[in-house]
Design an enzyme around this catalytic site. Sequence first.
Site, PDB file in Angstrom:
ATOM      1  N   GLY A  56       2.132  -4.106  -2.825  1.00  0.00           N
ATOM      2  CA  GLY A  56       3.213  -4.815  -2.128  1.00  0.00           C
ATOM      3  C   GLY A  56       4.499  -4.757  -2.931  1.00  0.00           C
TER       4      GLY A  56
ATOM      5  N   GLY B  28       8.129  -5.395  -1.680  1.00  0.00           N
ATOM      6  CA  GLY B  28       8.522  -6.712  -1.161  1.00  0.00           C
ATOM      7  C   GLY B  28       9.404  -7.458  -2.148  1.00  0.00           C
TER       8      GLY B  28
ATOM      9  N   ASP C  51       2.494   0.584  -1.860  1.00  0.00           N
ATOM     10  CA  ASP C  51       3.088  -0.179  -0.757  1.00  0.00           C
ATOM     11  C   ASP C  51       3.105   0.726   0.476  1.00  0.00           C
ATOM     12  OD1 ASP C  51       5.311  -2.842  -0.826  1.00  0.00           O
ATOM     13  OD2 ASP C  51       5.041  -1.659   0.998  1.00  0.00           O
TER      14      ASP C  51
ATOM     15  N   ILE D 271      -3.482  -0.783   1.038  1.00  0.00           N
ATOM     16  CA  ILE D 271      -4.561  -1.362   0.218  1.00  0.00           C
ATOM     17  C   ILE D 271      -5.896  -1.322   0.964  1.00  0.00           C
ATOM     18  CG2 ILE D 271      -3.131  -2.872  -1.219  1.00  0.00           C
ATOM     19  CD1 ILE D 271      -3.783  -5.157   0.732  1.00  0.00           C
TER      20      ILE D 271
ATOM     21  N   TYR E 221      -2.217 -17.231   7.842  1.00  0.00           N
ATOM     22  CA  TYR E 221      -1.774 -16.869   6.488  1.00  0.00           C
ATOM     23  C   TYR E 221      -2.292 -17.883   5.458  1.00  0.00           C
ATOM     24  CZ  TYR E 221       1.648 -16.217   2.678  1.00  0.00           C
ATOM     25  OH  TYR E 221       2.264 -16.021   1.469  1.00  0.00           O
TER      26      TYR E 221
ATOM     27  N   LYS F 222      -4.873 -17.201   2.432  1.00  0.00           N
ATOM     28  CA  LYS F 222      -4.537 -17.448   1.020  1.00  0.00           C
ATOM     29  C   LYS F 222      -5.575 -18.355   0.375  1.00  0.00           C
ATOM     30  CE  LYS F 222      -0.793 -15.045   0.246  1.00  0.00           C
ATOM     31  NZ  LYS F 222      -0.812 -13.959  -0.750  1.00  0.00           N
TER      32      LYS F 222
HETATM   33  N1  SER Z   1       7.173 -18.358   1.866  1.00  0.00           N
HETATM   34  C1  SER Z   1       6.087 -17.745   2.547  1.00  0.00           C
HETATM   35  C2  SER Z   1       6.214 -17.817   4.016  1.00  0.00           C
HETATM   36  O1  SER Z   1       7.064 -18.542   4.469  1.00  0.00           O
HETATM   37  C3  SER Z   1       4.826 -18.463   2.224  1.00  0.00           C
HETATM   38  O2  SER Z   1       4.219 -17.975   1.131  1.00  0.00           O
HETATM   39  O3  SER Z   1       5.454 -17.210   4.691  1.00  0.00           O
END
Ligand code: SER
Length: 342
Positions: A11, A14, A37, A57, A156, A160
């Site tokens: 990544g 980014g 990436d 990945i 997300y 995580k």
């Molecule tokens: N800042 C990120 C987001 O808003 C969260 O890790 O997705």
Amino acid sequence: MSRKPSVLITGASGEIGHALISRLAKANGDRPIVTLDLNPLPPESVALVRQAVTGSILDSALLDGILAQYEVDRVYHLAALLSTRSEFSPALAHKVNVEGTLNMLEFAQKQGESHGRPVSFFYPSSVAAFGLPSLAVKTKSGKVKEDEFNVPTTMYGANKLYCEHLGRYYSRHYKQLAAETQSGKVDFRCIRFPGLISAETVPSGGTSDYAPEMIHAAAEGKPYACFVRPDTRIPFMAMPDAVDAIFRLMDAPRTKLTRTIYNIGAFAPSAAEIVAVVRSAFPKAEITTKVDEKRQGIVDSWPADVDDSAARSDWGHQPAYDFASAFGEYLIPSIKKRYAGG
Ligand code: SER
């Protein structure tokens, strides 16, 4: 072909990757940096790395190729789909964020087995791993500890939180029932970041993006409609402090670490406070509010601030920038320069 101990950053194109590469290239001496990436690395970063691989990945053959070519003993696994983007494509998010992380942990485990030393593995988690049930609870709770409210409301955040556990598993319990255990080959270290704000780059696909988007738009003289209510509050941090924290955590002796996952914070302004500081720096800024209920709901489920006392006492987390200096000394001057007089 390089058998020198090498660093792999996924990544890397980014936001965090961009900032991390320039710091690592300075600090790293001649330790080769390899990046991976889906998007090509920006030219200013290409100049700083040994090899910039464009690929996924999820591509095991590609990872095996890197494994054969380099002796990687440090991985910064930054590749992910951020929170807003993940809500539009949850199955893809799970694939990239979870299966991708599993691939990278397997990669690190194999590397560690092949050269016999643990591979340090940095993983960026997020305040998205929290899920507060209501605004009233959010307001009452103030600074939340790592193990509170681990009930994320987004794909997300769930990704995580689960990958934090996967990392802890690889680090502490891998194949515990196997006859010949290969445990301890991954030294997994994780920070739960607040929203990050960089003067160099604008994020894409996140839900904390309203803060960086607002600042960059004001500097460019573009109008901006903020997608959360003025009273919305979550923790933020200036990008140089995020990179500093990565360095501090990765350099800490393992014996000092009482956890695998650490909260870190710096300042926690409301959206209205961010608007005020942006307006004072850019008096012509056209900032309005147009609430996106879905994104608002996501940010409302994130804590107003985090308790980062473990990071402070275990490895000396100490952000250089508070709210005033992040804007006054870092963001506003650098962004003004970037957009040449904005
Ligand atoms: N800042 C990120 C987001 O808003 C969260 O890790 O997705």
